[in-house]
Scaffold this active site. Structure first.
Site, PDB file in Angstrom:
ATOM      1  N   CYS A  74      -6.717  -5.185  -1.643  1.00  0.00           N
ATOM      2  CA  CYS A  74      -7.830  -6.054  -1.254  1.00  0.00           C
ATOM      3  C   CYS A  74      -8.608  -6.680  -2.409  1.00  0.00           C
ATOM      4  CB  CYS A  74      -8.778  -5.320  -0.310  1.00  0.00           C
ATOM      5  SG  CYS A  74      -9.589  -3.888  -1.031  1.00  0.00           S
TER       6      CYS A  74
ATOM      7  N   HIS B  63     -13.652  -1.976   1.189  1.00  0.00           N
ATOM      8  CA  HIS B  63     -12.802  -3.137   1.406  1.00  0.00           C
ATOM      9  C   HIS B  63     -13.481  -4.315   0.731  1.00  0.00           C
ATOM     10  CE1 HIS B  63      -9.938  -5.821   2.958  1.00  0.00           C
ATOM     11  NE2 HIS B  63     -10.741  -6.389   3.831  1.00  0.00           N
TER      12      HIS B  63
ATOM     13  N   TYR C 262      -7.121   4.427  -0.147  1.00  0.00           N
ATOM     14  CA  TYR C 262      -8.450   3.847   0.045  1.00  0.00           C
ATOM     15  C   TYR C 262      -8.555   3.172   1.394  1.00  0.00           C
ATOM     16  CZ  TYR C 262      -7.235  -1.078  -0.607  1.00  0.00           C
ATOM     17  OH  TYR C 262      -6.736  -2.334  -0.434  1.00  0.00           O
TER      18      TYR C 262
ATOM     19  N   ASP D 235     -11.650 -13.480   4.419  1.00  0.00           N
ATOM     20  CA  ASP D 235     -10.898 -12.314   3.965  1.00  0.00           C
ATOM     21  C   ASP D 235      -9.419 -12.685   3.871  1.00  0.00           C
ATOM     22  OD1 ASP D 235      -9.835  -9.834   3.494  1.00  0.00           O
ATOM     23  OD2 ASP D 235     -10.922  -8.821   5.102  1.00  0.00           O
TER      24      ASP D 235
ATOM     25  N   TRP E  69       0.835  -1.195   0.000  1.00  0.00           N
ATOM     26  CA  TRP E  69       0.000   0.000   0.000  1.00  0.00           C
ATOM     27  C   TRP E  69       0.880   1.260   0.000  1.00  0.00           C
ATOM     28  CZ3 TRP E  69      -1.356  -4.611   2.094  1.00  0.00           C
ATOM     29  CH2 TRP E  69      -2.650  -5.076   1.871  1.00  0.00           C
TER      30      TRP E  69
ATOM     31  N   GLU F 238     -32.265  -1.244   8.246  1.00  0.00           N
ATOM     32  CA  GLU F 238     -32.328   0.030   8.973  1.00  0.00           C
ATOM     33  C   GLU F 238     -33.760   0.568   8.919  1.00  0.00           C
ATOM     34  OE1 GLU F 238     -29.131   2.639   8.252  1.00  0.00           O
ATOM     35  OE2 GLU F 238     -27.675   1.011   8.344  1.00  0.00           O
TER      36      GLU F 238
END
Ligand SMILES: *[C@@H]1O[C@H](CO)[C@@H](O)[C@H](O)[C@H]1NC(C)=O
Ligand SMILES: *[C@@H]1O[C@H](CO)[C@@H](O)[C@H](O)[C@H]1NC(C)=O
Ligand SMILES: *[C@@H]1O[C@H](CO)[C@@H](O)[C@H](O)[C@H]1NC(C)=O
Ligand SMILES: *[C@@H]1O[C@H](CO)[C@@H](O)[C@H](O)[C@H]1NC(C)=O
Ligand SMILES: *[C@@H]1O[C@H](CO)[C@@H](O)[C@H](O)[C@H]1NC(C)=O
Length: 713
Positions: free
Chosen positions: A324, A383, A557, A406, A288, A495
């Protein structure tokens, strides 16, 4: 006899010969680098006939792509002529014998071995008896056809079988007890997970979804910010030549013993660790830093194929570099290749909460200016991770289905950089104690953002909190189309529940001014001045006066700020000159607004991230798309910046069209347009995608795709 496996590349290669020098024949096996079936047959023919009782002269695995086995097992899309089958489902093999089979006297069984130390107790050495009728959940074989010297066997495997590469041997004997074993190194069988089999833990009961999540070799990966979601086409390429071998190589290289390969929970956990290079020489090195000069820039990849092949052909040297979405793309490839339904999933406003405190904190000084060095508790713009589908027999009922996994190296889990599988149902219901790594994924999608202000005595007071600040627009490619599907509801309760409304109303009684940031259309473009509208809304019946500060900073990011570009009062405009030398990967900017209402002392605070939209690579097919016939594609790109782009490289790849390669373009002047023509010969019919991306330090996230329907010759 002793069996020895000699490594030839990544494959074992063992040849067998039968010795009859003693009265009771013993099995003698030798190893060669190149196995020669003819030598074996010649050797047999030299024996006195009386000593050859009953032997197998050849084994046909019926492994052709168009044959019954691979069609019925949904493995006909894999390149190559190996027998690739799925567990929990019968397959056929044919044996050529030295004479017709005699069911009364002749005995026969098959053996399958996988891994360096096959053991019956571990399920890595399988002995398959011949039976009259097959039963479910057992390794058994049955004769289904007998024709002269040939017999055809139907072989069954349990739905919990260890997956991977097996070597097959056949042992024959007669009632007199003489035994012979044949093993031919070319007779390998690859066993995969079976999402079409109800008993398999990875069973997915929807044909359209199975097609998408196991068989589709291209897809979309989402990136950007929640208000400006970008999509790029990704070649997963799980059926491409060499990819299955690369996936098996990754399993071999992992620490997991072969006996662990029956359980998809184990396999996924190990894959999540192996895709990143950290601590186990896995596939891809994360970087990164913004400087990728000794590797490929993460945003230049459009495909998993090149990366996996490079990793395998270099005998496991990690490939540079990924972020990612690349980790996720490769994970999708490997899981689909092994037969586990999987998809890449993007979470916007993804909390990276290292202490799992479930809050993300933003600090201001006494003058309400953000304190940059404290604000590193980052919210990633986005992500990308993976969902994979399986039953969770290791958890209480109700937590099967999608599991988050992940592979991006962020935090270690039990000492290794890996994450998951964490049940998505457990994340939604907050059951964070259920394994694996559920608190980490839970925090990524549920975190409050707390705004703090420094007091005169150097302590901090909480001045504002924003609920549900993270975990928005969780996105994946829709089944059967290139649309974006929003799967946020799988990760979080809907929500707008009554409790939520009540709490919002209570809060707003004391806060009668709010600020919002609005963007025109799809947002500002790279190379142009960026304009946003800041709306200060007065919800009270009284007049309100506010003071407002703004600051815009460039951000990776990952949410790490690179530096402040500009501070000023509203209205808000950012000229190109002010950001041109500042941008980093992904070109995201963060606008922080803060202020106070004079009458009520209400604190106003808002943070908005936005990205500068980059132009597309325009890819246009030319000529007829027919298998075996040369065609071309025109790739056009216009530099959006007024300055020169240096050392530009295009990367082009299309599964079944053109293998991944680089085209050196060189420098591209400010605002100028380049066009290049790519020639290639399609090798496979059907609906194909040619993807192209641009690799250049000054401009990232530029890519394009052309859909090409290739006809049979
Ligand atoms: C980028 O990294 C390379 C290799 O580590 C180094 O030689 C080079 O100076 C770096 N470039 C910049 C601009 O930092
Ligand atoms: C990232 O890339 C740069 C330049 O290519 C290199 O110098 C640096 O060591 C890399 N960082 C990691 C963590 O590999
Ligand atoms: C993959 O998905 C795309 C878009 O939904 C579709 O056009 C294509 O036919 C799919 N391919 C397969 C093999 O299912
Ligand atoms: C910030 O602005 C957005 C809209 O631009 C709004 O949805 C959000 O609630 C605001 N946040 C705060 C803390 O006021
Ligand atoms: C807020 O609304 C009240 C009532 O409409 C009005 O008198 C006042 O001027 C408004 N304040 C602002 C800042 O617009």
């Amino acid at each position: 006899g002793k069996r020895e496996a000699v490594a030839a590349g990544s494959r074992r290669c063992v040849c067998a010969a039968v010795s009859t020098r003693t009265a009771s024949p013993m099995i003698l096996q030798t190893s060669h680098r190149s196995c020669n079936a003819d030598a074996y047959l010649n050797f047999m023919l030299n024996l006195p006939l009386s000593e050859i009782t009953f032997l197998v002269s050849s084994v046909d695995l019926l492994s052709s792509k168009t044959g019954q086995n691979r069609q019925e097992h949904h493995t006909d899309l894999y390149q190559g002529d190996e027998l690739i089958i799925r567990r929990g489902q019968t397959f056929l093999i044919e044996l050529e014998l030295n004479r017709p089979f005699n069911a009364d006297n002749d005995k026969l069984h098959l053996e399958l071995k996988t891994g360096p130390l096959p053991l019956v107790a571990k399920g890595t050495h399988v002995i398959i008896p011949l039976v009259d009728s097959l039963e479910d959940e057992r390794w058994e074989a049955k004769i289904v056809e007998q024709n002269g010297n040939r017999i055809k066997l139907s072989v069954n495997s349990p739905a919990s079988a260890v997956i991977g590469l097996y070597g097959l041997s056949v042992t024959t004997s007669t009632s007199k007890g003489e035994a012979a074993t044949t093993h031919d190194s070319t007779k390998n069988i690859v066993m995969l997970f079976n999402p079409w089999c109800e008993e398999d833990a990875v069973f997915l009961d929807d044909e359209e979804e199975t097609k998408e999540y196991v068989l589709n070799d291209t897809g979309r990966i989402y990136y950007g910010t929640e208000k400006q979601i970008g999509a790029r086409t990704w070649n997963f390429g799980q059926f491409h030549e060499g990819i299955l071998d690369a996936c098996l190589f990754i399993l071999e290289k992992s620490e997991m013993p072969p006996s662990g390969r029956g359980d998809p929970v184990n396999v996924v956990r190990v894959i999540s660790a192996m895709i990143n290079a950290q601590d186990d020489f896995g596939v891809l090195v994360g970087n990164w830093s913004g400087n990728y000069s000794d590797g490929v820039s993460p945003s230049a990849w459009s495909s998993s194929v090149e990366i996996l092949r490079k990793y395998h052909s270099s005998n496991g040297t990690p490939v540079s570099y990924g972020q990612c979405w690349v980790f996720s793309g490769i994970t999708t490839t490997v899981l689909r290749c092994l037969g586990i339904p999987a998809r890449s999933v993007t979470n916007f406003q993804s909390a990276h909460d290292t202490d799992v405190s479930l809050t993300t904190d933003v600090y201001f000084d006494e003058k309400m200016d953000p304190i940059d060095y404290l604000n590193s508790d980052s919210v990633w713009n986005f992500h990308v991770w993976n969902d994979c589908w399986m039953a969770r027999l290791d958890l209480p009922p109700g937590y099967g289905g999608w599991q988050a996994v992940d592979s991006t190296p962020q935090e270690t889990s039990q000492g290794t950089f890996r994450c998951g599988p964490a049940s998505v149902n457990a994340i939604r219901s907050g059951q964070v104690y259920l394994k694996h790594d559920t608190p980490f994924v839970f925090a990524e999608v549920n975190s409050d953002k707390i705004f703090w202000q420094k007091n005169l005595d150097a302590t901090f007071s909480q001045i504002h909190s924003e609920k549900k600040a993270v975990g928005h627009c969780i996105s994946t490619k829709a089944v059967g189309s290139d649309e974006r599907a929003d799967v946020t509801h799988l990760y979080k309760h809907q929500e707008g529940s009554e409790e939520e409304r009540i709490s919002v109303e209570t809060a707003s009684r004391f806060e009668d001014v709010c600020i919002e940031v609005k963007m025109e259309g799809e947002g500002p473009r790279m190379g142009a001045d960026a304009q946003l509208s800041i709306l200060v809304k007065n919800l009270s019946s009284q007049p309100r006066r506010t003071t407002l500060h703004s600051q815009v900073a460039v951000m990776y990011y990952t949410g790490v700020l690179k530096g402040t570009i500009k501070k000023e009062q509203i209205p808000w405009m950012l000229p190109y000159q002010q950001y041109q030398n500042q941008l980093v990967d992904q070109a995201a900017l963060m606008l922080t607004l803060s202020g106070r209402v004079s009458e009520t002392q209400q604190v106003l605070a808002n943070q908005t991230t936005f990205r500068l939209r980059t132009p597309d690579l325009n890819v246009k097919p030319l000529g007829e798309a027919v298998v075996g016939k040369e065609m071309a594609a025109k790739i056009t790109f216009t530099n959006p910046l007024p300055r020169m782009l240096k050392e530009v490289v295009f990367r082009v790849e299309g599964l079944g069209l053109q293998k991944g390669h680089e085209v050196v373009v060189g420098d591209i002047g400010g605002h100028s347009t380049v066009t290049l023509t790519e020639h290639f010969v399609p090798t496979q019919p059907g609906s194909r995608k040619l993807v192209a991306s641009l690799d250049c330090k000054q401009l990232t996230q530029v890519h394009g795709v052309a859909d090409i329907v290739v006809r049979e010759q």
